[in-house]
Design an enzyme around this catalytic site. Structure first.
Site, PDB file in Angstrom:
ATOM      1  N   LYS A  54       0.308 -14.563   2.034  1.00  0.00           N
ATOM      2  CA  LYS A  54       1.072 -15.091   3.176  1.00  0.00           C
ATOM      3  C   LYS A  54       0.114 -15.763   4.161  1.00  0.00           C
ATOM      4  CE  LYS A  54       4.783 -11.731   2.583  1.00  0.00           C
ATOM      5  NZ  LYS A  54       5.433 -10.482   2.941  1.00  0.00           N
ATOM      6  N   GLN A  98       4.383  -5.511   6.938  1.00  0.00           N
ATOM      7  CA  GLN A  98       4.535  -5.447   5.483  1.00  0.00           C
ATOM      8  C   GLN A  98       5.091  -4.083   5.074  1.00  0.00           C
ATOM      9  OE1 GLN A  98       4.209  -7.997   3.448  1.00  0.00           O
ATOM     10  NE2 GLN A  98       4.548  -6.888   1.547  1.00  0.00           N
ATOM     11  N   ASP A 121      11.091 -11.951   9.221  1.00  0.00           N
ATOM     12  CA  ASP A 121      11.612 -11.365   7.978  1.00  0.00           C
ATOM     13  C   ASP A 121      13.136 -11.290   7.999  1.00  0.00           C
ATOM     14  OD1 ASP A 121       9.758 -10.600   5.951  1.00  0.00           O
ATOM     15  OD2 ASP A 121       8.943  -9.037   7.263  1.00  0.00           O
TER      16      ASP A 121
END
Ligand code: GUN
Length: 289
Positions: A54, A98, A121
């Site tokens: 990422k 994460q 997200d």
């Protein structure tokens, strides 16, 4: 029939190039460089690779990325304080924690603490609710990537029967919400581990999305001739990566199929860039609203 292979790498590349162009335009207009802050807690090797990828994608697209790496022993209060500091930092536009988090940390409590305007997200309940109401702010990256693949590949969803296998908050549930929303207009069946005779539902699918995390779970004879098969699974079997679909027999009957690797996987990161650019644009007051 042999299926058209949907090239996720290529579609992701195009999506990342659009994000890079958008970031350059934003910087030229306002001086703002989109900034993603990633938080990685613990030593899970797969998570470390995902977060690294990422970051690399951010840098390639001209975004700023910072990594906050914390030991597995980090307390919940300490992680919460970091999230709050990132919320308050006006130089940060997107926050990504994460998952999975180490045992002992309440994931819901942490995700709920992320400022919804920085929740790239799309996991915060406010953003989940907005999606359910058909007025999304941030779309969760993986299902948004699937929708983009369908669109770019010219696959019509309106009036089709879409069967989604898997009811996770990250993929299955938002995938069903996106397929059913106005504009996509599919009729959706959401199957899960307690569904009886999943194969029978799959055989009725015009669009089949497998997102359950079991290697080669979907058999070739579960695929209706001419169906579109989207494989969200990434499973390590020995030294190979395989999807949730038994690829070769499924590709014999489907009209289009995503491979693993090189299918849905690359789209997740590309959509994260799109969301981070959108967050930076919104927070700079340039969203036109
Ligand atoms: N772990 C697996 N997929 C994801 C994702 O899309 N976002 C985050 N934050 N963690 C994940």
């Amino acid at each position: 029939m042999t299926a058209m292979v949907i090239d996720g790498k290529q579609i992701a590349e195009q999506t990342r190039a659009e994000a890079a162009a958008g970031a350059l335009a934003l910087k030229t207009r306002t001086g703002v460089v989109p900034h993603l802050a990633a938080v990685l807690v613990g030593e899970d090797p797969a998570s470390a690779v995902y977060v690294r990828n990422k970051q690399i994608a951010c840098e390639k697209a001209g975004f700023k990325s910072t990594l906050h790496r914390l030991p597995a022993s980090t307390g919940q209060g300490e992680l919460l304080a970091l999230v709050q500091a990132l919320n308050a930092d006006s130089g940060v536009h997107g926050i990504l924690v994460q998952l999975p988090l180490p045992k002992g940390i309440d994931t819901t409590l942490i995700l709920d603490a992320i400022l919804p305007a920085k929740d790239v997200d799309g996991f915060h309940p406010e953003n989940v609710g907005l999606l359910q109401q058909g007025r999304p702010r941030f779309l969760p990256c993986t299902p948004a990537g699937v929708m983009r693949m369908l669109k770019v590949s010219g696959i019509e969803t309106a009036g089709k029967h879409a069967v989604v296998i898997g009811r996770s908050d990250i993929v299955g549930k938002p995938m069903a919400a996106l397929l059913v929303q106005k504009g996509a207009d599919a009729t959706v069946t959401l199957c899960h581990s307690r569904t009886r005779d999943i194969g029978a539902f799959c055989r009725e699918a015009d669009i089949l999305v497998a997102a359950l995390g079991i290697p080669q779970f979907v058999k070739g004879d579960w695929v209706k001739p001419g169906a579109v098969v989207i494989d969200v699974g990434i499973n390590r079997v020995g030294d190979k990566l395989v999807g949730d679909v038994d690829y070769l027999p499924a590709a014999q009957v489907a009209s289009a199929i995503t491979p693993v690797p090189g299918g849905v996987g690359p789209m997740t990161i590309a959509m994260l860039l799109a969301n981070t650019l959108q967050a930076a644009t919104n927070l700079s007051g340039l969203d036109g609203r």
